[in-house]
Scaffold this motif. Structure first.
Motif, PDB file in Angstrom:
ATOM      1  N   LEU A  99       0.838  -1.201   0.000  1.00 16.28           N
ATOM      2  CA  LEU A  99       0.000   0.000   0.000  1.00 16.28           C
ATOM      3  C   LEU A  99       0.877   1.256   0.000  1.00 16.28           C
ATOM      4  O   LEU A  99       0.618   2.213  -0.747  1.00 16.28           O
ATOM      5  N   MET A 100       1.932   1.248   0.806  1.00 15.17           N
ATOM      6  CA  MET A 100       2.838   2.399   0.843  1.00 15.17           C
ATOM      7  C   MET A 100       3.517   2.594  -0.510  1.00 15.17           C
ATOM      8  O   MET A 100       3.682   3.732  -0.961  1.00 15.17           O
ATOM      9  N   ALA A 101       3.907   1.499  -1.173  1.00 12.75           N
ATOM     10  CA  ALA A 101       4.536   1.610  -2.491  1.00 12.75           C
ATOM     11  C   ALA A 101       3.579   2.250  -3.491  1.00 12.75           C
ATOM     12  O   ALA A 101       3.980   3.104  -4.289  1.00 12.75           O
ATOM     13  N   ALA A 102       2.309   1.859  -3.436  1.00 11.58           N
ATOM     14  CA  ALA A 102       1.312   2.450  -4.330  1.00 11.58           C
ATOM     15  C   ALA A 102       1.137   3.942  -4.036  1.00 11.58           C
ATOM     16  O   ALA A 102       1.078   4.765  -4.962  1.00 11.58           O
ATOM     17  N   LEU A 103       1.078   4.296  -2.768  1.00 13.70           N
ATOM     18  CA  LEU A 103       0.923   5.706  -2.398  1.00 13.70           C
ATOM     19  C   LEU A 103       2.157   6.519  -2.776  1.00 13.70           C
ATOM     20  O   LEU A 103       2.035   7.664  -3.245  1.00 13.70           O
ATOM     21  N   LEU A 104       3.326   5.945  -2.598  1.00 14.39           N
ATOM     22  CA  LEU A 104       4.556   6.633  -3.024  1.00 14.39           C
ATOM     23  C   LEU A 104       4.565   6.814  -4.542  1.00 14.39           C
ATOM     24  O   LEU A 104       5.013   7.847  -5.044  1.00 14.39           O
ATOM     25  N   GLY A 105       4.053   5.825  -5.260  1.00 18.65           N
ATOM     26  CA  GLY A 105       3.947   5.941  -6.715  1.00 18.65           C
ATOM     27  C   GLY A 105       3.051   7.099  -7.121  1.00 18.65           C
ATOM     28  O   GLY A 105       3.376   7.849  -8.047  1.00 18.65           O
ATOM     29  N   LEU A 106       1.944   7.272  -6.414  1.00 15.64           N
ATOM     30  CA  LEU A 106       1.058   8.410  -6.684  1.00 15.64           C
ATOM     31  C   LEU A 106       1.761   9.734  -6.400  1.00 15.64           C
ATOM     32  O   LEU A 106       1.617  10.701  -7.150  1.00 15.64           O
ATOM     33  N   CYS A 107       2.521   9.767  -5.308  1.00 14.66           N
ATOM     34  CA  CYS A 107       3.285  10.980  -4.989  1.00 14.66           C
ATOM     35  C   CYS A 107       4.301  11.281  -6.082  1.00 14.66           C
ATOM     36  O   CYS A 107       4.470  12.437  -6.478  1.00 14.66           O
ATOM     37  N   LEU A 108       4.979  10.244  -6.564  1.00 15.56           N
ATOM     38  CA  LEU A 108       5.966  10.444  -7.626  1.00 15.56           C
ATOM     39  C   LEU A 108       5.306  10.972  -8.888  1.00 15.56           C
ATOM     40  O   LEU A 108       5.849  11.842  -9.569  1.00 15.56           O
ATOM     41  N   TRP A 109       4.138  10.444  -9.204  1.00 16.48           N
ATOM     42  CA  TRP A 109       3.413  10.910 -10.381  1.00 16.48           C
ATOM     43  C   TRP A 109       3.065  12.399 -10.238  1.00 16.48           C
ATOM     44  O   TRP A 109       3.320  13.207 -11.138  1.00 16.48           O
TER      45      TRP A 109
END
Length: 180
Positions: free
Chosen positions: A75-85
């Motif tokens: 879940l954190m990886a997905a949220l970090l991915g959104l932040c990166l986007w």
């Protein structure tokens, strides 16, 4: 390496007031996004991927979260991915927009955090342990999961170690009043 429970319990000890926890639901995501924005330059595009200090940092932190706990880590990886986007979008703008938005998000996020800690009456966890800067975002996700009734085994162990938050104490009192 400390366990998920060790990290969450240590961080939770600094966060027992419901107003402080609520402030973290707003302040921490703003700070994480701000850091991603500010670290998104310089960047190069390699095979369609935007590689920047933000990308490398998110990968390292994502591995840390995954090592602590697979479900929270994913879940954190997905949220970090959104932040990166989002960070990539802002980093692609004019320098003033990129830098101004990153700094504004950072300052607003920390103001919200310090207001929460004013209510808590206690300094932020990272003051005593710099790992608190990495655990803060995980704490917010864990608290959201606990409020949704997920990961009760993790919540129960954290509460056993540091006691209930004001939110949980109020919730527990409501459950005790209900007839079976």
């Amino acid at each position: 390496m400390k366990t998920l429970i060790d990290h969450l319990a240590q961080y939770a000890a600094y966060h027992r007031d419901r107003r402080n926890i609520l402030s973290h639901f707003f302040g921490v995501p703003l700070i994480v996004l701000a850091v991603a924005v500010l670290l998104s330059r310089p960047a190069v595009e390699v095979l369609g991927l935007w590689l920047s200090p933000a990308t490398l940092s998110a990968l390292a932190v994502g591995v840390f979260y995954l090592r602590l706990d697979l479900r929270f880590g994913l879940l954190m990886a997905a949220l970090l991915g959104l932040c990166l986007w989002g960070a990539q979008v802002l980093a692609g703008q004019a320098t003033l927009v990129w830098l101004g938005s990153g700094l504004a998000l950072f300052v607003i996020g920390w103001l919200i955090q310090f207001i929460g800690h004013y209510y808590e009456g206690r300094k932020p966890a990272f003051v005593d342990d710099v790992m608190g800067l990495l655990i803060g975002p995980l704490f917010v996700v864990a608290e959201a999961a606990f409020l949704l009734g997920l990961r009760r085994e993790v919540e129960d162990e954290v509460v056993r170690r540091v006691g209930p938050t004001c939110i949980r104490a109020k919730h527990a009192s409501a459950h005790e009043r209900r007839p079976n």
